[in-house]
Design an enzyme around this catalytic site. Structure first.
Site, PDB file in Angstrom:
ATOM      1  N   HIS A 179       5.438   0.892   9.387  1.00 21.63           N
ATOM      2  CA  HIS A 179       4.377   1.993   8.956  1.00 21.63           C
ATOM      3  C   HIS A 179       3.428   2.794   9.719  1.00 21.63           C
ATOM      4  CE1 HIS A 179       3.238  -0.127   5.889  1.00 21.63           C
ATOM      5  NE2 HIS A 179       2.933  -1.678   6.243  1.00 21.63           N
ATOM      6  N   HIS A 217      -2.549   2.309   1.614  1.00 20.89           N
ATOM      7  CA  HIS A 217      -2.440   1.047   1.570  1.00 20.89           C
ATOM      8  C   HIS A 217      -3.953  -0.118   1.489  1.00 20.89           C
ATOM      9  CE1 HIS A 217      -0.676  -3.284   3.585  1.00 20.89           C
ATOM     10  NE2 HIS A 217       0.016  -2.592   4.279  1.00 20.89           N
ATOM     11  N   GLU A 240       1.511  -0.096  -3.192  1.00 22.24           N
ATOM     12  CA  GLU A 240       1.578   0.789  -2.408  1.00 22.24           C
ATOM     13  C   GLU A 240       2.811   1.474  -2.883  1.00 22.24           C
ATOM     14  OE1 GLU A 240       2.429  -0.753   2.283  1.00 22.24           O
ATOM     15  OE2 GLU A 240       1.505  -2.407   0.837  1.00 22.24           O
TER      16      GLU A 240
END
Length: 331
Positions: A96, A167, A296
């Site tokens: 991420h 997210h 996502e």
């Protein structure tokens, strides 16, 4: 912020059923308030109540993650013959965007009104190991059809990789109201990406037919999550990328029978990471396992190391563009 910089909270309201709160820290969606079948509104997004909690207790709740959402194996990739080393913030992988990804940056307000908010962030060359100065924008819009529309754009001054996503963890019964194991999910995906023990794709997509990963027919999240399938054991539940079938239309649908709330997902992205909150810890984050689920929308994990996957490379003169819509209705 600890630096003394202020964080703004903007509220978007379509004047009907949908109201969304967005923070300039991490471009975080803090709240998504929608009515149930009786007209009672609740926040269906897991969230923190203070900036201090977002700094210390959040598990990417509602955040915009980048430059690269999901994992890059070994924290390294090669582009145009040059190997780049990234932070390995989830050993042995990069996750991420790294230690200080886009979810931990203050975004600037570019434009704002009652129904639209556009935020921007410029990531300098070398930030978290990525090449090129990347200028990113995200626009959140609430529509009269009770849709939350998220539009991403980015440009770069040198070749780089980009994979932006949101997210948010959803619980259609309302954040903190039990778990999502009874939520019924449909995914327009005949295939998914099996992963190794480090949650890196093994390679080619696998067919979902005959496995616990088949959500082409609407199925409760908890119906098969405890089966002794090797991939469920690796993920502690669902934490995989599904490969959407080609074509337009609804790509995912979630129904909570108790509240009557329905969420549909439409997207320009080729896949979705479906995560069922397996590792949420009430002591660490305020929410227990399976308190919410993530959808996502994104390109595939570790794409920079898989030349056969849809490319995530962005070059000067090109514009990265991506749109995802979360549409809320009731039964």
């Amino acid at each position: 912020m600890p630096s003394g910089e202020p964080v703004e909270r903007h509220v978007l309201d379509n004047g009907g059923g949908l109201r969304v709160g967005v923070l300039t820290y991490g471009a975080i969606i803090q709240s998504i308030e929608v009515p149930d079948s009786r007209g009672t509104r609740a926040n269906v997004a897991l969230h923190c109540d203070t900036i201090e909690d977002y700094l210390t207790r959040s598990r990417y709740f509602g955040a915009l993650v980048g430059r690269y959402g999901n994992r890059i194996a070994g924290g390294r990739f090669t582009l145009d013959g040059v190997t780049y080393t990234l932070a390995r913030n989830q050993e042995p992988n990069h996750l991420h965007g790294g230690e200080q990804g886009f979810d931990k940056r203050l975004w600037s307000v570019h434009e704002a009104d009652d129904v639209t908010l556009t935020l921007s962030y410029t990531s300098p060359d070398g930030e978290e190991g990525y090449p090129g100065t990347l200028t990113a924008t995200v626009t959140y819009e609430v529509t009269p059809q009770d849709e939350l529309r998220i539009t991403y754009a980015a440009t770069t001054d040198a070749p780089t990789v980009v994979n932006l996503t949101n997210h948010s963890y959803f619980n259609l019964a309302g954040a903190g109201h039990g778990d999502i194991l009874g939520h019924v999910v449909m995914l327009d995906a005949d295939a998914y990406l099996p992963v190794d023990e480090n949650k890196i794709p093994l390679g080619d997509p696998a067919q979902v037919s005959g496995t616990p990963f088949d959500f082409t027919i609407p199925t409760a999240v908890g119906a098969r999550i405890d089966e002794k399938h090797p991939q469920l054991i690796i993920g502690g539940g669902y934490d995989h990328c599904w490969v959407f079938n080609e074509g337009d239309g609804v790509k995912a649908r979630v129904v909570d029978g108790g509240s009557g709330r329905v969420m549909e997902v439409l997207t320009s992205e080729p896949g979705v990471q479906f995560y069922t909150g397996n590792s949420l810890d009430p002591e660490a984050s305020g929410y227990g396992p399976h308190a919410g689920l993530c959808l996502e929308t994104q390109h595939f994990p570790d794409s920079p190391n898989h030349p056969d996957y849809p490319t995530t490379v962005l070059r000067p003169g090109e514009t990265y563009q991506s749109t995802t819509i979360y549409r809320f209705t009731t039964l």
